[in-house]
Design a protein around this motif. Sequence first.
Motif, PDB file in Angstrom:
ATOM      1  N   UNK A 201       6.873  40.061 -25.018  1.00 19.30           N
ATOM      2  CA  UNK A 201       6.903  39.276 -23.778  1.00 19.30           C
ATOM      3  C   UNK A 201       5.474  39.169 -23.246  1.00 19.30           C
ATOM      4  N   UNK A 202       4.698  38.323 -23.847  1.00 19.55           N
ATOM      5  CA  UNK A 202       3.266  38.274 -23.564  1.00 19.55           C
ATOM      6  C   UNK A 202       2.917  37.855 -22.135  1.00 19.55           C
ATOM      7  N   UNK A 203       3.638  36.921 -21.507  1.00 17.75           N
ATOM      8  CA  UNK A 203       3.219  36.512 -20.155  1.00 17.75           C
ATOM      9  C   UNK A 203       3.574  37.535 -19.078  1.00 17.75           C
ATOM     10  N   UNK A 204       4.065  38.710 -19.459  1.00 22.21           N
ATOM     11  CA  UNK A 204       4.566  39.689 -18.498  1.00 22.21           C
ATOM     12  C   UNK A 204       3.747  40.978 -18.492  1.00 22.21           C
ATOM     13  N   UNK A 205       3.769  41.656 -17.347  1.00 26.95           N
ATOM     14  CA  UNK A 205       3.297  43.027 -17.275  1.00 26.95           C
ATOM     15  C   UNK A 205       4.304  43.908 -18.015  1.00 26.95           C
ATOM     16  N   UNK A 228       4.696  37.776 -13.028  1.00 26.97           N
ATOM     17  CA  UNK A 228       3.638  37.854 -12.028  1.00 26.97           C
ATOM     18  C   UNK A 228       4.175  37.925 -10.599  1.00 26.97           C
ATOM     19  N   UNK A 229       5.338  37.309 -10.357  1.00 29.28           N
ATOM     20  CA  UNK A 229       5.912  37.335  -9.016  1.00 29.28           C
ATOM     21  C   UNK A 229       6.716  38.601  -8.732  1.00 29.28           C
ATOM     22  N   UNK A 230       6.693  39.561  -9.684  1.00 26.13           N
ATOM     23  CA  UNK A 230       7.399  40.820  -9.492  1.00 26.13           C
ATOM     24  C   UNK A 230       8.819  40.832 -10.008  1.00 26.13           C
ATOM     25  N   UNK A 231       9.308  39.697 -10.507  1.00 30.20           N
ATOM     26  CA  UNK A 231      10.677  39.647 -11.037  1.00 30.20           C
ATOM     27  C   UNK A 231      10.749  40.347 -12.386  1.00 30.20           C
ATOM     28  N   UNK A 252      20.378  40.604 -13.595  1.00 28.50           N
ATOM     29  CA  UNK A 252      20.518  40.006 -12.265  1.00 28.50           C
ATOM     30  C   UNK A 252      19.138  39.737 -11.673  1.00 28.50           C
ATOM     31  N   UNK A 253      19.087  38.899 -10.652  1.00 25.71           N
ATOM     32  CA  UNK A 253      17.813  38.593 -10.006  1.00 25.71           C
ATOM     33  C   UNK A 253      17.297  39.850  -9.313  1.00 25.71           C
ATOM     34  N   UNK A 254      16.339  40.521  -9.948  1.00 25.60           N
ATOM     35  CA  UNK A 254      15.816  41.776  -9.436  1.00 25.60           C
ATOM     36  C   UNK A 254      14.302  41.740  -9.420  1.00 25.60           C
ATOM     37  N   UNK A 255      13.729  42.327  -8.402  1.00 32.49           N
ATOM     38  CA  UNK A 255      12.285  42.495  -8.356  1.00 32.49           C
ATOM     39  C   UNK A 255      11.960  43.969  -8.515  1.00 32.49           C
TER      40      UNK A 255
END
Length: 358
Positions: A201-205, A228-231, A252-255
Amino acid sequence: MLVNARREFCEGAPLPDNLLAPPLRRSWERLRAGGMQQRETPQLQPRVARPQQVEGNADRRLARCAQHDMDQLWSAFGGRQWLMFCVNAEGLIVAQREHGLTDSPLLRPIQVGRRLRESHLGTTAPTCTLAEDAAMLVRGNEHYLDHFTAMFCLSVPLHGLEGEVTGALDITGLGERDPDYLLDYFRQAALSIENRLLQECRPCHLLALQHDVRWLNTPFQGLLAIEENGRIRAANRVARRLLGLPRRGPLPELTLDAVFAGANVHQRRRLLQAGPARRVRFSEDSALQVQYLRAPVSRRGSVAIPAASRDAVKGSLRAQGIQAVRDALDSHRGNVSAAARRLGISRTTLYRKLQQGD
């Protein structure tokens, strides 16, 4: 008994109770319903022409992520009468390891680019694993077709970013092996391969977490891919279990802030900062060790693996497994049952790993 039961089953008789594991029984029932007879010759599909070039990106990624662990397993369990391979979710062989002098007519046809289907081969471990999402052992007369009754095969499932079955890792050969012993190593290798898939998952932390810092940088670590938005974009099997997330399916939609709502502001701010593992409050009565692994990587760039992870990979699968068991026992003050539950293995397996380390 199994030989006679299979013959009578093909002629329409019911199977005796407890003769086969339920997944194998279901496979036999599907094959009989499809009209397959035990004396049929398996129908191997033609190999994909020039498979290295026609495989999709997902297949190349799966083969690449499986390479290291397959090499490790092959060095321990490979042999002239054995074959190891990885298939995708459709049963296409995307990677394999074999002995250069293999002369078995049963093993030679199993090659990269060939698709393994239950309707063509009968009951086999990889096809059952893909159908059941479970580790499978099929040996001897448990195979539906007489053609394969000399074979032993064991497979474990591989899971993708949403917990779906994305493939299977298999060892097949002539003769017998200790299935419990093999299963320990193959399950651990499956976790390692899934971790590598998530690192793609390259575009992610990328964030690692576990209850005990000693389990970080091993196949037993939890991994989160954070946008990048914390999701939270993806989580491996261990992370889903640690965080109480669904075993499979889209998250689920989680940050990240929502997951660690019990932590203070300072702890949450440092979650995506480089440095050693940090203890972060997870709920009222528990905490997790969290380590930031890397920042997002451009698609043209290479994924940088932290030095700690590279050092951990150098250790053998056996050494990592034994050390994880010892650490679990230490953290639970010698309580074997609690340590086994934490690692997801049986007490018998835990004792066996301890004996290997003596």
